[in-house]
Enzyme design. Structure first.
Site, PDB file in Angstrom:
ATOM      1  N   PHE A   4       0.885  -1.191   0.007  1.00  0.00           N
ATOM      2  CA  PHE A   4      -0.082  -0.004   0.137  1.00  0.00           C
ATOM      3  C   PHE A   4       0.905   1.320   0.255  1.00  0.00           C
ATOM      4  CE2 PHE A   4       0.058   2.188   3.998  1.00  0.00           C
ATOM      5  CZ  PHE A   4       0.748   1.644   4.780  1.00  0.00           C
ATOM      6  N   LYS A   5       2.246   1.270   0.557  1.00  0.00           N
ATOM      7  CA  LYS A   5       2.992   2.443   0.447  1.00  0.00           C
ATOM      8  C   LYS A   5       3.082   3.023  -0.778  1.00  0.00           C
ATOM      9  CE  LYS A   5       5.186   1.385   4.680  1.00  0.00           C
ATOM     10  NZ  LYS A   5       4.596  -0.044   5.171  1.00  0.00           N
ATOM     11  N   ASP A   6       2.714   2.368  -1.873  1.00  0.00           N
ATOM     12  CA  ASP A   6       2.824   2.878  -3.409  1.00  0.00           C
ATOM     13  C   ASP A   6       1.698   4.176  -3.395  1.00  0.00           C
ATOM     14  OD1 ASP A   6       4.573   1.313  -4.632  1.00  0.00           O
ATOM     15  OD2 ASP A   6       3.224  -0.304  -4.979  1.00  0.00           O
TER      16      ASP A   6
END
Ligand SMILES: *Cc1c(COP(=O)(O)O)cnc(C)c1O
Length: 471
Positions: A107-109
């Site tokens: 999810f850090k994208d």
């Protein structure tokens, strides 16, 4: 938008300053907008619900107003999000929010790609490159490296501890080319972090180079994570009449948490009008926040390693933002909190798969387990006073959230955040369910790329010398 500081409300800065500084060095505090404007009810009630990018644009707009014109913001969002989050129903009252469809499968994208483009925008009229230094123990480095890859005017140096991250994670970090490179440091994550921190306060280096960081406390990583809470809650709200036909449903977001950036973004979405009734803060054995919710005492501690390693945080930095937004009592009303250990994580991966067919990664599994326990009796027992809610043992903490009656009267619907693709944690998946998760082609590709990591000693002089000759 004006941004203030969690430690000093007299601080007033613009978005650019908040983003480029990362944190307020003068106070040690974190930047936070002075308000979270609510989206219009016509937007929130649109049918069908607005697209992810439409949500992103409308949510981002007030935070960049006067600094990034609409047309530029729109282009930035299109460029940042060629992928989206996906809402997958796995039973009548459970939706998995898949946040791993970006390039690095975590999810850090969502945060890193927005931040990279915002920084590049603010850097556009500078003659010199901006140099980002980032220490990583895994997912952050690859998301940041990928997000800045080929972004003009910026280069990135990633430091990771040699031999201390998973082989797939190492491949993701060491195979960048062009403006992103990785140093494999003969030391620990803490050694990497120390090298970066020392460089930032080295006046000699600062005189030569424009240095910046890209860590998770940056407000430009937090704001974009609120987009998928808004988007998914609007999707789920519209699906409930078809899937479960529950009237007057209460949507609960269950968040596998480490540094609590993701959950803080959920709070921002709720403030802006997302139809989310409450949250579950779910952690692994690093349960600093559940303990705080249970006891009212906040005690940070060294992190302990677990199977959900991206959540191994003993001193979550966004705790500071949460307490600047809400009182402990408000948190206890809004959140249920829950933790489990590695044994519980493996069991959750297995149970989720056998109950629903869904293969979940070790981080999302903790959220799924929290929701599964809550909906199948734990919340009811907590309300009746028959749950032995001993916060030092895995399970729910003793506070009863304001939405508990929605669970007991079967009106609650869960959105379980799945923060990484299960294939990133292949051996844990095999251990839990006895077979492999399918490997997304973008991960498969990385496995065959040449390793370009540069070996680095952990002493500061070697690192500095390298920077001086290579930046
Ligand atoms: C970073 C990360 C988390 C924890 O998110 P926080 O914002 O630090 O709470 C959870 N799962 C995965 C896969 C991560 O990479």
């Amino acid at each position: 938008m004006i941004y203030t500081d969690t430690r000093d409300k007299n601080v007033k800065v613009d978005f650019k300053t908040a983003v480029m500084n990362g944190m307020n060095v003068a106070t040690g505090g974190l930047y936070i907008p002075v308000e979270f404007p609510k989206l219009s009810s016509s937007f929130l009630n649109k049918k069908p619900e607005p697209s992810f990018r439409d949500v992103a644009f409308n949510m981002a707009r007030p935070y960049v107003e006067g600094e990034i014109p609409d047309a530029d913001l729109e282009a930035l969002i299109v460029d940042a999000y060629p992928f989206t989050s996906q809402v997958v129903p796995i039973d009548a009252i459970t939706y998995v929010l898949e946040l791993f469809h970006g390039p690095t499968c975590a999810f850090k994208d969502f945060g890193a790609r927005f931040m990279a483009r915002v920084m590049s925008y603010f850097n556009r009229n500078e003659n010199d490159n901006l140099h980002i230094l980032v220490a990583t123990s895994g997912d952050t480095g690859s998301a940041v490296g990928s997000a800045f890859h080929n972004v003009p005017g910026i280069d990135v140096t990633i430091l990771y501890p040699d031999g201390k991250i998973s082989p797939l994670q190492e491949k993701q970090l060491s195979t960048f080319t062009g403006n992103v490179r990785a140093l494999k440091v003969k030391g620990t994550f803490d050694d990497c972090q120390k090298l970066v921190k020392t460089a930032f306060v080295d006046n000699d280096l600062r005189a030569k180079f424009r240095l910046s960081s890209a860590n998770s406390i940056n407000i430009s990583r937090l704001l974009p994570q609120s987009f998928y809470y808004m988007y998914s809650s609007l999707v789920v709200k519209n699906r409930i009449p078809l899937d479960s036909k529950i009237e007057n449903p209460a949507i609960i977001a269950i968040v596998p948490s480490g540094n609590f950036g993701n959950l803080t973004s959920g709070l921002i979405a709720k403030e802006m009008g997302a139809p989310i009734e409450g949250f579950v803060a779910a952690t692994n054995s690093n349960h600093t926040v559940p303990d705080w919710i249970a006891t009212g005492e906040y005690t940070s501690r060294p992190s302990v390693p677990t199977l959900s390693n991206a959540m191994d945080v003993g001193a979550p930095s966004n705790y500071e933002r949460i307490i600047s937004m809400y009182s402990l009592e408000q948190v206890r009303q809004m959140f249920a909190s829950y933790w489990t250990d590695d044994e519980g994580t493996l069991k959750a991966m297995k149970d989720c798969n056998s109950n629903t067919g869904y293969i979940i990664d070790p981080h999302g599994a903790i959220a799924w387990k929290a929701w599964n326990d809550i909906r199948s009796g734990a919340m009811e027992k907590l309300v009746n006073g028959t749950l032995n809610a001993d916060y030092s043992k895995p399970g729910l903490t003793p506070n009863i959230p304001s939405w508990a009656d929605a669970v007991t009267s079967k009106r609650a619907v869960g959105i379980v955040l799945e923060t990484a693709a299960p294939a990133k944690f292949g051996s844990t998946v095999v251990k839990a369910i006895g077979r492999e998760a399918s490997m997304p082609s973008r991960l498969e590709k990385v496995l065959n790329l040449p390793d370009n990591a540069i070996p680095m000693e952990k002493d500061y002089d070697s690192f500095k010398q390298w920077l001086v000759s290579n930046l």
